[in-house]
Design a protein around this motif. Structure first.
Motif, PDB file in Angstrom:
ATOM      1  N   ALA A  34       0.923  -1.164   0.023  1.00  0.00           N
ATOM      2  CA  ALA A  34       0.010  -0.050   0.074  1.00  0.00           C
ATOM      3  C   ALA A  34       1.011   1.313   0.031  1.00  0.00           C
ATOM      4  O   ALA A  34       0.619   2.167  -0.592  1.00  0.00           O
ATOM      5  CB  ALA A  34      -0.974   0.135   1.320  1.00  0.00           C
ATOM      6  N   ALA A  35       1.813   1.107   0.841  1.00  0.00           N
ATOM      7  CA  ALA A  35       2.928   2.302   0.687  1.00  0.00           C
ATOM      8  C   ALA A  35       3.304   2.553  -0.430  1.00  0.00           C
ATOM      9  O   ALA A  35       3.724   3.645  -1.119  1.00  0.00           O
ATOM     10  CB  ALA A  35       3.841   2.161   1.780  1.00  0.00           C
ATOM     11  N   ILE A  36       3.894   1.468  -1.386  1.00  0.00           N
ATOM     12  CA  ILE A  36       4.699   1.530  -2.487  1.00  0.00           C
ATOM     13  C   ILE A  36       3.383   2.165  -3.575  1.00  0.00           C
ATOM     14  O   ILE A  36       3.963   3.015  -4.348  1.00  0.00           O
ATOM     15  CB  ILE A  36       5.159   0.190  -3.010  1.00  0.00           C
ATOM     16  CG1 ILE A  36       6.457  -0.064  -2.207  1.00  0.00           C
ATOM     17  CG2 ILE A  36       5.476   0.186  -4.463  1.00  0.00           C
ATOM     18  CD1 ILE A  36       6.685  -1.567  -2.332  1.00  0.00           C
ATOM     19  N   TYR A  37       2.211   1.697  -3.467  1.00  0.00           N
ATOM     20  CA  TYR A  37       1.188   2.027  -4.501  1.00  0.00           C
ATOM     21  C   TYR A  37       0.752   3.686  -4.095  1.00  0.00           C
ATOM     22  O   TYR A  37       0.890   4.227  -5.164  1.00  0.00           O
ATOM     23  CB  TYR A  37      -0.053   1.182  -4.109  1.00  0.00           C
ATOM     24  CG  TYR A  37      -1.348   1.786  -4.972  1.00  0.00           C
ATOM     25  CD1 TYR A  37      -1.198   1.196  -6.310  1.00  0.00           C
ATOM     26  CD2 TYR A  37      -1.924   2.800  -4.638  1.00  0.00           C
ATOM     27  CE1 TYR A  37      -2.379   1.688  -7.266  1.00  0.00           C
ATOM     28  CE2 TYR A  37      -2.898   3.048  -5.406  1.00  0.00           C
ATOM     29  CZ  TYR A  37      -2.843   2.591  -6.734  1.00  0.00           C
ATOM     30  OH  TYR A  37      -4.154   3.142  -7.496  1.00  0.00           O
ATOM     31  N   GLU A  39       2.973   5.722  -2.991  1.00  0.00           N
ATOM     32  CA  GLU A  39       3.984   6.580  -3.558  1.00  0.00           C
ATOM     33  C   GLU A  39       4.536   6.576  -4.987  1.00  0.00           C
ATOM     34  O   GLU A  39       4.777   7.889  -5.706  1.00  0.00           O
ATOM     35  CB  GLU A  39       5.289   6.213  -2.950  1.00  0.00           C
ATOM     36  CG  GLU A  39       6.600   6.874  -3.083  1.00  0.00           C
ATOM     37  CD  GLU A  39       7.801   6.621  -2.337  1.00  0.00           C
ATOM     38  OE1 GLU A  39       8.833   6.624  -2.739  1.00  0.00           O
ATOM     39  OE2 GLU A  39       7.666   5.588  -1.400  1.00  0.00           O
ATOM     40  N   ASN A  40       3.971   5.769  -5.675  1.00  0.00           N
ATOM     41  CA  ASN A  40       4.257   5.458  -6.940  1.00  0.00           C
ATOM     42  C   ASN A  40       3.370   5.227  -8.217  1.00  0.00           C
ATOM     43  O   ASN A  40       3.474   5.657  -9.269  1.00  0.00           O
ATOM     44  CB  ASN A  40       5.032   4.414  -7.212  1.00  0.00           C
ATOM     45  CG  ASN A  40       6.494   4.487  -6.499  1.00  0.00           C
ATOM     46  OD1 ASN A  40       7.607   5.084  -6.780  1.00  0.00           O
ATOM     47  ND2 ASN A  40       6.615   3.567  -5.550  1.00  0.00           N
ATOM     48  N   CYS A  41       1.929   5.100  -7.568  1.00  0.00           N
ATOM     49  CA  CYS A  41       1.014   4.765  -8.519  1.00  0.00           C
ATOM     50  C   CYS A  41      -0.467   5.476  -8.355  1.00  0.00           C
ATOM     51  O   CYS A  41      -1.088   5.964  -9.275  1.00  0.00           O
ATOM     52  CB  CYS A  41       0.615   3.365  -8.519  1.00  0.00           C
ATOM     53  SG  CYS A  41       1.779   2.134  -8.394  1.00  0.00           S
ATOM     54  N   ALA A  42      -0.572   6.061  -6.978  1.00  0.00           N
ATOM     55  CA  ALA A  42      -1.815   6.818  -6.998  1.00  0.00           C
ATOM     56  C   ALA A  42      -1.908   8.128  -7.737  1.00  0.00           C
ATOM     57  O   ALA A  42      -2.865   8.472  -7.880  1.00  0.00           O
ATOM     58  CB  ALA A  42      -2.144   6.978  -5.439  1.00  0.00           C
ATOM     59  N   GLN A  43      -0.909   8.531  -8.134  1.00  0.00           N
ATOM     60  CA  GLN A  43      -1.081  10.016  -8.734  1.00  0.00           C
ATOM     61  C   GLN A  43      -1.891   9.940  -9.940  1.00  0.00           C
ATOM     62  O   GLN A  43      -2.391  10.847 -10.423  1.00  0.00           O
ATOM     63  CB  GLN A  43       0.444  10.732  -9.073  1.00  0.00           C
ATOM     64  CG  GLN A  43       1.096  10.680  -7.757  1.00  0.00           C
ATOM     65  CD  GLN A  43       1.880   9.747  -7.057  1.00  0.00           C
ATOM     66  OE1 GLN A  43       1.801   8.660  -7.491  1.00  0.00           O
ATOM     67  NE2 GLN A  43       2.740   9.954  -6.018  1.00  0.00           N
ATOM     68  N   CYS A  44      -1.612   8.791 -10.787  1.00  0.00           N
ATOM     69  CA  CYS A  44      -2.300   8.430 -11.969  1.00  0.00           C
ATOM     70  C   CYS A  44      -3.434   7.628 -11.810  1.00  0.00           C
ATOM     71  O   CYS A  44      -4.570   7.927 -12.114  1.00  0.00           O
ATOM     72  CB  CYS A  44      -1.317   7.935 -12.733  1.00  0.00           C
ATOM     73  SG  CYS A  44      -0.020   8.986 -13.213  1.00  0.00           S
ATOM     74  N   HIS A  45      -3.391   6.434 -10.966  1.00  0.00           N
ATOM     75  CA  HIS A  45      -4.377   5.424 -11.001  1.00  0.00           C
ATOM     76  C   HIS A  45      -5.335   5.780  -9.948  1.00  0.00           C
ATOM     77  O   HIS A  45      -6.557   5.153  -9.620  1.00  0.00           O
ATOM     78  CB  HIS A  45      -3.796   4.016 -10.499  1.00  0.00           C
ATOM     79  CG  HIS A  45      -3.312   3.364 -11.906  1.00  0.00           C
ATOM     80  ND1 HIS A  45      -3.682   3.013 -12.878  1.00  0.00           N
ATOM     81  CD2 HIS A  45      -1.872   3.451 -12.094  1.00  0.00           C
ATOM     82  CE1 HIS A  45      -2.706   2.719 -13.875  1.00  0.00           C
ATOM     83  NE2 HIS A  45      -1.602   3.225 -13.282  1.00  0.00           N
TER      84      HIS A  45
END
Length: 107
Positions: A34-37, A39-45
């Protein structure tokens, strides 16, 4: 017999080398994932994974709705990992998603 002993030694060393190369990659636990997501994915997804993150509005094609990923009712883990690391972009409508393979290799 020295030749037989040498062949057995080579076979054992080869098997050990193959076993070392075939180690399974550990996956992060849910909290780490969840932390990786975030930091790296939530901005777009988006926080919910529906492709509605704060950067999504200007993207063409838009980010994928990750909540709809399924192959025959199963989560396509191998395919998703290959897209994230940049190995396989087959069938994607665009190639705008950055590759995260090196970033996510871990320690």
């Amino acid at each position: 017999n020295n030749k037989g002993r040498a062949m057995r030694t080579i076979a054992i060393l080869t098997a050990a080398a193959l076993a070392a190369c075939a180690q399974t990659v550990s996956m992060p636990d849910a909290r780490e994932g969840a932390a990786i997501y975030a930091e790296n994915c939530a901005q777009c997804h988006g926080a919910s994974g529906k492709g509605d993150g704060p950067w999504a509005s200007g993207m063409t094609p838009p980010p994928s709705d990750l909540t709809q990923l399924t192959m025959d009712g199963e989560f396509p883990r191998a395919h998703v990992l290959s897209v994230i690391d940049g190995y396989d972009r087959t069938g994607l409508p665009g190639k705008e998603m950055p590759e995260f393979g090196l970033l996510l290799e871990g320690d």
